[in-house]
Design an enzyme around this catalytic site. Structure first.
Site, mmCIF file in Angstrom:
data_model
loop_
_atom_site.group_PDB
_atom_site.id
_atom_site.type_symbol
_atom_site.label_atom_id
_atom_site.label_comp_id
_atom_site.label_asym_id
_atom_site.label_seq_id
_atom_site.Cartn_x
_atom_site.Cartn_y
_atom_site.Cartn_z
ATOM 1 N N LYS A 473 0.868 -1.188 0.000
ATOM 2 C CA LYS A 473 0.000 0.000 0.000
ATOM 3 C C LYS A 473 0.898 1.228 0.000
ATOM 4 C CE LYS A 473 -3.844 2.128 2.401
ATOM 5 N NZ LYS A 473 -3.324 3.449 2.139
ATOM 6 N N ARG A 478 -3.581 9.001 -5.198
ATOM 7 C CA ARG A 478 -4.218 8.124 -6.180
ATOM 8 C C ARG A 478 -4.245 8.817 -7.539
ATOM 9 N NH1 ARG A 478 -8.913 4.156 -4.337
ATOM 10 N NH2 ARG A 478 -9.107 2.889 -6.195
ATOM 11 N N GLU A 526 -1.091 4.566 -8.035
ATOM 12 C CA GLU A 526 -0.694 5.509 -6.989
ATOM 13 C C GLU A 526 0.595 6.205 -7.429
ATOM 14 O OE1 GLU A 526 -2.601 5.877 -4.260
ATOM 15 O OE2 GLU A 526 -1.324 6.603 -2.645
ATOM 16 N N GLU A 625 2.788 2.058 3.505
ATOM 17 C CA GLU A 625 1.927 2.191 4.695
ATOM 18 C C GLU A 625 1.473 0.847 5.239
ATOM 19 O OE1 GLU A 625 -0.994 5.819 4.859
ATOM 20 O OE2 GLU A 625 -1.255 4.725 3.005
HETATM 21 P P1 ATP Z 1 -10.452 5.955 1.948
HETATM 22 O O1 ATP Z 1 -9.964 6.152 0.560
HETATM 23 O O2 ATP Z 1 -10.741 4.557 2.284
HETATM 24 O O3 ATP Z 1 -11.444 6.959 2.414
HETATM 25 P P2 ATP Z 1 -8.038 7.138 2.519
HETATM 26 O O4 ATP Z 1 -8.257 8.078 1.413
HETATM 27 O O5 ATP Z 1 -7.661 7.681 3.851
HETATM 28 O O6 ATP Z 1 -9.248 6.227 2.826
HETATM 29 P P3 ATP Z 1 -6.281 4.991 2.687
HETATM 30 O O7 ATP Z 1 -7.017 4.491 3.849
HETATM 31 O O8 ATP Z 1 -4.908 5.427 2.966
HETATM 32 O O9 ATP Z 1 -6.993 6.142 1.948
HETATM 33 O O10 ATP Z 1 -6.317 3.793 1.597
HETATM 34 C C1 ATP Z 1 -6.782 3.813 0.335
HETATM 35 C C2 ATP Z 1 -5.792 4.442 -0.639
HETATM 36 O O11 ATP Z 1 -4.573 3.716 -0.729
HETATM 37 C C3 ATP Z 1 -6.276 4.412 -2.071
HETATM 38 O O12 ATP Z 1 -7.202 5.443 -2.316
HETATM 39 C C4 ATP Z 1 -5.011 4.544 -2.892
HETATM 40 O O13 ATP Z 1 -4.766 5.901 -3.132
HETATM 41 C C5 ATP Z 1 -3.917 4.027 -1.949
HETATM 42 N N1 ATP Z 1 -3.208 2.830 -2.430
HETATM 43 C C6 ATP Z 1 -1.882 2.627 -2.312
HETATM 44 N N2 ATP Z 1 -1.520 1.449 -2.791
HETATM 45 C C7 ATP Z 1 -2.627 0.835 -3.247
HETATM 46 C C8 ATP Z 1 -2.877 -0.418 -3.856
HETATM 47 N N3 ATP Z 1 -1.918 -1.298 -4.071
HETATM 48 N N4 ATP Z 1 -4.160 -0.690 -4.182
HETATM 49 C C9 ATP Z 1 -5.150 0.183 -3.965
HETATM 50 N N5 ATP Z 1 -4.968 1.397 -3.374
HETATM 51 C C10 ATP Z 1 -3.711 1.723 -3.020
#
Ligand code: ATP
Length: 822
Positions: A473, A478, A526, A625
């Site tokens: 992650k 994004r 990402e 992360e």
């Molecule tokens: P949410 O989007 O669930 O409201 P958030 O914006 O705080 O929460 P995170 O909880 O950090 O985001 O997790 C989702 C984000 O992680 C995705 O929107 C994307 O940008 C990022 N991401 C990083 N690596 C990946 C991956 N391998 N697959 C999908 N998403 C990923």
């Protein structure tokens, strides 16, 4: 037959000719006028008036007629929406607001005219002398505007205005058995009056139950669909407080001072008065309405229409260039002058970019789906089906409604462009949407979101028996990358904002990355800051220093590497319904990695606890992360319309924290002492409750900041200090900060756990009727520029995090987890 003629006939009858009809006409003159109109248009003869007694003319049942006669506007649930508007304001405003609602709410028992006198007198008992005068003039004007008085005043001339005045007053979209034609006060092909929408919004403002809000709005939509379908698009946009799809970047949100200027210039009130009222009520809309109601005009400007208001709002949002502010104020004034009653309130709120009535995007879509289910759009007038629920049992109707709403929401998520969706609904119906409004490169779709989990064991529990993969992650931004058939490229953010000009470097590399057979695509990825020397990922904070718009490739100092993780569209075909293993295969077959610039997300397909644990630790060593865990075969489609359980996020913070970081809104600051003198030393944070549109305090925070952070926050919030808390801030007096801020920034924070709190107000009423939830040991992580205030962690999500804490689960509390729609 000309409209004027039937109106005359109707009035003529009403005044005496057919005694048996007289009573009916008085009880519901609008309905009867409509009935007569349809009757004359079909029979074309005055002798045929008689059929009114054998029910041919009246489509509604006698009970409906009876209800329609009184049709009070009821208040459903607790009065939460606007109670806050006056929680800290004077009696004058309280009375004023009550009157505004009661104007709209004739009582069941009393005649409308008596009820108005009664309600006004009731208010007078509490009001100030100034209000008494105002009330008296209101009583007079109300008497003059009653249907009875209008009829007397207007004997033969000005019949048109008489018709609309007499019926507009009783417009009641809250009515049970609402009839989209008989209960509307405008006629077929007439432009929808703006007050029909504002009266609807006024009713919604008084209601807290989401289902009732949806029903009220759907009634208004049904009338628009049947009588003035061209106004459906502007109506939906106005309810969403948008003028165009998000990705166009066109938005309202005119500064409060500009709007106050327009009020001052139009009403002759002083800026000091207006400012003081805004500070008292915290609501420019109410102040605008009040300023307007005290103003006397010589000539009544023509009434506003939904289409007219929408077009002007759009023009305002498109204005650029020289002396733009003055031009905007001119346009605002021209509409404001024509406002009557609650129109001013909602016009100002629309211009400010916030309706503040708890009407979330989901509710608007749901209301549209309900309207289209009950009264399917039809090219005929009157439509064959007025209320389909009468033709089927409750269960069957619910099934139909659920189907329509899923189609509409999914289409909106795949292709969030109402300019395309609404015309299809009107011409072909909701069922035709998937065929006609497909995922298209160039139009950003809503991203799939993941559910937080607290540990590897939880992942394995949830995905028991399913094939899944774990991906690193990445901690960046994004990037939804689009290539259209005609060669245009775009990059959209998590929020569907157009980031194309932010990343010219990414776009310039696309030719190296896409395989020879790729003509069009939508890729999910990402973008992460990349250290070229050390050849490793850098933290998100470094990425956030890049220029946000119109970046020049030569000036770019922070290099990015894109990690590709999904493919949603390829060469004319949407892939979102395909399982992830297939999408991933297509991604790898059609795209080529370029070292340090474009790489596939590192992944591991496994089902053993030990391997997942090791992979998680590796990802953290690689500056990520944590992991995203995704189903591969079963339940593995790209779920745009939901925060799906097919993707789970497992962050390193979860291991020692609560399961997820939390995105909160900053409400105020506490002045620093000692080492922190001169800056803020702490802040009051809140979560957002979209149901009530309230900001509910969740904790005070003072840790996690560097000195530089505090300096920057102080500089930033200096510009956003407000004199008093907004009436929709929920907090305890004991936590009152030294300075209150506008809600303008979202922070991501981490905490040790969540606990019930007698002072904080987050999720109050969800987990406990009297206690809110607070965060223990909160630490600041970063600013979330990619999230709007409304996208901060919701009260419901806070409640879910609370429930998911292991110790609470062990105590056997109910888990409120439910799948959310995006
Ligand atoms: P949410 O989007 O669930 O409201 P958030 O914006 O705080 O929460 P995170 O909880 O950090 O985001 O997790 C989702 C984000 O992680 C995705 O929107 C994307 O940008 C990022 N991401 C990083 N690596 C990946 C991956 N391998 N697959 C999908 N998403 C990923």
């Amino acid at each position: 037959m000309p409209t004027i003629f039937w109106r005359f006939i109707s009035k003529f009858i009403q005044n005496s000719v057919v005694p048996s009809l007289q009573l009916r006409l008085k009880t519901n003159s609008k309905m009867t006028q409509r009935t007569l109109m349809s009757y004359f248009s079909s029979k074309n003869s005055i002798e045929n008036i008689k059929p009114v007694t054998n029910n041919k003319l009246v489509e509604t049942s006698p009970e409906e007629l009876e209800v329609s006669k009184s049709s009070p506007i009821k208040t459903y649930g607790k009065r939460k929406k606007n109670s806050h508007l006056f929680s800290d304001s004077s009696d004058e405003e309280s009375n004023y607001n009550k009157k505004t609602c009661e104007n709209n709410s004739p009582s069941k028992e009393k005649s409308p005219i008596k009820e108005q006198l009664y309600s006004t007198n009731k208010d007078n008992n509490k009001s100030t002398d100034k209000n008494k005068e105002l009330d008296q003039s209101n009583i007079n004007s109300k008497i003059n505007e009653t249907p009875e008085m209008k009829l007397l005043q207007n004997s033969t001339n000005n019949i048109v205005s008489d018709h609309s005045m007499s019926t507009e007053m009783y417009y009641d979209p809250t009515k049970k058995s609402y009839h989209p034609i008989n209960d509307a006060f405008w006629s077929q092909n007439q432009e929808t009056p703006y007050c029909a929408l504002t009266k609807t919004l006024l009713c919604i403002e008084e209601v807290s139950a989401r289902l009732k809000i949806i029903e009220i709005l759907s009634n208004y939509f049904r009338s628009v669909i049947v009588l003035s379908p061209k106004d459906l698009l502007p109506s939906v946009y106005l309810c969403l407080n948008k003028v165009a799809p998000d990705y166009t970047g066109l938005e309202l949100g005119i500064a409060e001072t500009t709007l106050m200027k327009a009020i001052v210039q139009t009403t002759g009130r002083s800026m000091a008065q207006v400012k003081s009222d805004v500070n008292k009520t915290g609501d420019l809309g109410i102040v605008a309405e009040k300023s307007k109601s005290n103003q006397r005009t010589m000539f009544k400007p023509s009434r506003l229409t939904v289409k007219g208001v929408f077009e002007k709002l759009k023009e305002i949002s498109e204005m650029t260039g020289h002396a733009v502010l003055a031009k905007k104020v001119d346009k605002i004034q021209s509409m404001f002058i024509a406002c009557q009653d609650s129109e001013a309130r909602f016009l100002m709120r629309s211009l400010a970019g916030k309706l503040r009535i708890g009407l979330a995007e989901q509710s608007v879509l749901q209301a549209l789906a309900l309207a289209c289910t009950l009264t399917p759009p039809s090219l005929n007038y009157p439509p064959e089906i007025i209320n389909i629920s009468k033709e089927m049992n409750e269960e069957k109707f619910k099934k139909l409604y659920d189907e329509k709403s899923l189609i509409l929401k999914t289409t909106y998520c795949e292709s969030p462009n109402l300019d395309a969706i609404i015309p299809i609904i009107l011409e072909k119906g909701v069922d035709a949407l998937p065929e006609n409004c497909k995922l298209t490169p160039g139009v950003p779709l809503k991203p799939m979101l993941a559910h937080p989990t607290k540990g590897v064991h939880e992942v394995l529990d949830r995905f028991d028996g399913l094939k899944f993969t774990c991906e690193w992650k990445y901690d960046g931004e994004r990037a939804q990358i689009h290539l259209t058939e005609d060669g245009n490229t775009y990059i959209f953010s998590r929020n569907q904002e157009n980031n194309t000009s932010k990343y010219p470097d990414i776009l310039n590399r696309l030719n190296l990355v896409k395989g020879p057979n790729v003509q069009s695509f939508v890729m999910d990825s990402e973008a992460v800051a990349w250290d070229k020397e050390k050849k490793k990922i850098m933290p998100f904070q470094i990425l956030s220093t890049r220029k946000r718009k119109n970046a020049n490739e030569e000036d770019i100092k922070v290099q990015v590497c894109v990690f590709m993780f999904d493919l949603l569209y390829l060469n004319g075909e949407p892939l979102v319904k395909r399982p992830f293993w297939e999408r991933r295969k297509l991604l790898k077959e059609n795209f080529i990695e370029v070292e340090e610039q474009f790489l596939f997300a590192t992944s591991l397909d496994t089902i053993t606890m030990e391997e997942v644990q090791d992979f998680l630790e590796e990802s953290i060593k690689g500056n990520c992360e944590g992991l995203m865990v995704k189903t591969l075969e079963e339940d593995a489609t790209y779920e745009i319309a939901k925060r799906s359980r097919n993707w789970l996020k497992l962050k390193k913070d979860y291991l020692d924290g609560v399961g997820d970081t939390i995105d909160v809104v900053v409400l105020g600051g506490y002045l620093g002492r000692g080492k922190r003198t001169g800056t803020y030393g702490g802040f009051l944070l809140a979560c957002y409750d979209p149901e009530s549109e309230e900001y509910q305090s969740i904790c005070k925070i003072g840790t996690g900041f560097t000195d530089e952070d505090l300096q920057n926050h102080t500089e930033f919030f200096k510009e956003h200090v407000i004199e008093r808390p907004r009436s929709y801030y929920r907090y305890d007096q004991s936590h009152e900060p030294d300075h209150w801020f506008e809600t303008i920034q979202v922070w991501e924070i981490k905490c040790a756990d969540l606990s019930l709190s007698p002072v904080h107000r987050a999720a109050l009423g969800i987990v406990d009727p009297e206690k809110g939830i607070s965060l223990r040991f909160p630490r600041f992580l970063r600013i979330r520029d990619d999230k709007t205030i409304e996208q901060s962690t919701s009260a419901q999500q806070i409640a879910e995090l609370y429930y998911s804490q292991v110790q609470i689960m062990n105590q056997g509390s109910t888990n409120t987890n439910k799948e959310d729609f995006y």
